[in-house]
Design a protein around this motif. Structure first.
Motif, PDB file in Angstrom:
ATOM      1  N   GLN A   1       7.814   0.168 -17.339  1.00 36.18           N
ATOM      2  CA  GLN A   1       9.049  -0.617 -18.028  1.00 36.18           C
ATOM      3  C   GLN A   1       8.800  -2.010 -18.707  1.00 36.18           C
ATOM      4  O   GLN A   1       8.460  -2.922 -17.717  1.00 36.18           O
ATOM      5  CB  GLN A   1      10.211  -0.308 -17.224  1.00 36.18           C
ATOM      6  CG  GLN A   1      11.491  -0.650 -17.895  1.00 36.18           C
ATOM      7  CD  GLN A   1      12.737  -0.377 -17.110  1.00 36.18           C
ATOM      8  OE1 GLN A   1      12.501   0.352 -16.058  1.00 36.18           O
ATOM      9  NE2 GLN A   1      13.845  -1.014 -17.397  1.00 36.18           N
TER      10      GLN A   1
ATOM     11  N   THR B   1      14.035  -4.917 -18.570  1.00 37.89           N
ATOM     12  CA  THR B   1      14.788  -4.843 -17.298  1.00 37.89           C
ATOM     13  C   THR B   1      16.173  -4.385 -17.598  1.00 37.89           C
ATOM     14  O   THR B   1      16.902  -5.243 -18.154  1.00 37.89           O
ATOM     15  CB  THR B   1      14.639  -6.206 -16.356  1.00 37.89           C
ATOM     16  OG1 THR B   1      13.489  -6.644 -16.213  1.00 37.89           O
ATOM     17  CG2 THR B   1      15.479  -5.870 -15.187  1.00 37.89           C
TER      18      THR B   1
ATOM     19  N   HIS C   1      17.104   0.681 -12.834  1.00 39.51           N
ATOM     20  CA  HIS C   1      15.829   0.725 -13.681  1.00 39.51           C
ATOM     21  C   HIS C   1      15.720   1.945 -13.877  1.00 39.51           C
ATOM     22  O   HIS C   1      16.160   3.021 -13.341  1.00 39.51           O
ATOM     23  CB  HIS C   1      14.765   0.452 -12.721  1.00 39.51           C
ATOM     24  CG  HIS C   1      14.692  -0.946 -12.076  1.00 39.51           C
ATOM     25  ND1 HIS C   1      14.256  -2.151 -12.721  1.00 39.51           N
ATOM     26  CD2 HIS C   1      15.431  -1.905 -10.901  1.00 39.51           C
ATOM     27  CE1 HIS C   1      14.508  -3.390 -12.269  1.00 39.51           C
ATOM     28  NE2 HIS C   1      15.020  -3.147 -10.975  1.00 39.51           N
ATOM     29  N   ARG C   2      14.808   2.423 -14.941  1.00 47.04           N
ATOM     30  CA  ARG C   2      14.552   3.738 -15.251  1.00 47.04           C
ATOM     31  C   ARG C   2      13.051   3.750 -15.744  1.00 47.04           C
ATOM     32  O   ARG C   2      12.296   3.125 -15.953  1.00 47.04           O
ATOM     33  CB  ARG C   2      15.046   3.770 -17.032  1.00 47.04           C
ATOM     34  CG  ARG C   2      15.007   5.046 -17.435  1.00 47.04           C
ATOM     35  CD  ARG C   2      15.736   5.409 -18.840  1.00 47.04           C
ATOM     36  NE  ARG C   2      17.030   5.520 -18.655  1.00 47.04           N
ATOM     37  CZ  ARG C   2      17.530   6.643 -18.365  1.00 47.04           C
ATOM     38  NH1 ARG C   2      16.941   7.500 -18.078  1.00 47.04           N
ATOM     39  NH2 ARG C   2      18.841   6.892 -18.124  1.00 47.04           N
ATOM     40  N   LYS C   3      12.639   5.021 -15.098  1.00 43.50           N
ATOM     41  CA  LYS C   3      11.043   5.397 -15.101  1.00 43.50           C
ATOM     42  C   LYS C   3      11.251   6.851 -15.847  1.00 43.50           C
ATOM     43  O   LYS C   3      11.792   7.846 -15.243  1.00 43.50           O
ATOM     44  CB  LYS C   3      10.526   5.519 -13.550  1.00 43.50           C
ATOM     45  CG  LYS C   3      10.722   4.228 -13.080  1.00 43.50           C
ATOM     46  CD  LYS C   3       9.570   2.981 -13.677  1.00 43.50           C
ATOM     47  CE  LYS C   3       9.768   2.009 -12.917  1.00 43.50           C
ATOM     48  NZ  LYS C   3       9.118   0.797 -13.589  1.00 43.50           N
TER      49      LYS C   3
END
Length: 92
Positions: free
Chosen positions: A31, A34, A38-40
């Motif tokens: 990523q 920020t 958080h993102r995945k």
């Protein structure tokens, strides 16, 4: 479908094959921005040489501990295909 147990992501897949070697790889792209949480975005890739067409069902296991730091800092939203969940860990 997917399920989460402790730090393990279980992915249940169905694919056409049954007589050759196949390999499932799970990966994600780092990523750049920020955001919180958080993102995945996870991606599952099937590769191999399996010319058969039998329906095969498998349970794949993936260790999520690579995301533990983010999971302790408020959690990380994980997406895989149409599924999305929050992976978080609390300190005891």
């Amino acid at each position: 479908s997917i399920a989460l147990k402790d730090q393990t992501l279980m992915v249940y897949v169905t694919y056409g094959g049954g007589c050759g070697d196949v390999k499932f790889d799970m990966f994600y792209k780092p990523q750049i921005l920020t955001v919180m949480p958080h993102r995945k975005n996870l991606y599952l890739k099937l590769s191999g040489n399996d010319p058969c067409r039998e329906l095969v069902q498998k349970k794949l296991l993936y260790d999520l501990s690579v995301f533990n730091e983010e999971a302790r800092e408020g959690g990380v939203t994980i997406s895989l295909d149409k599924y999305e969940f929050l992976y978080s860990l609390s300190e005891h």
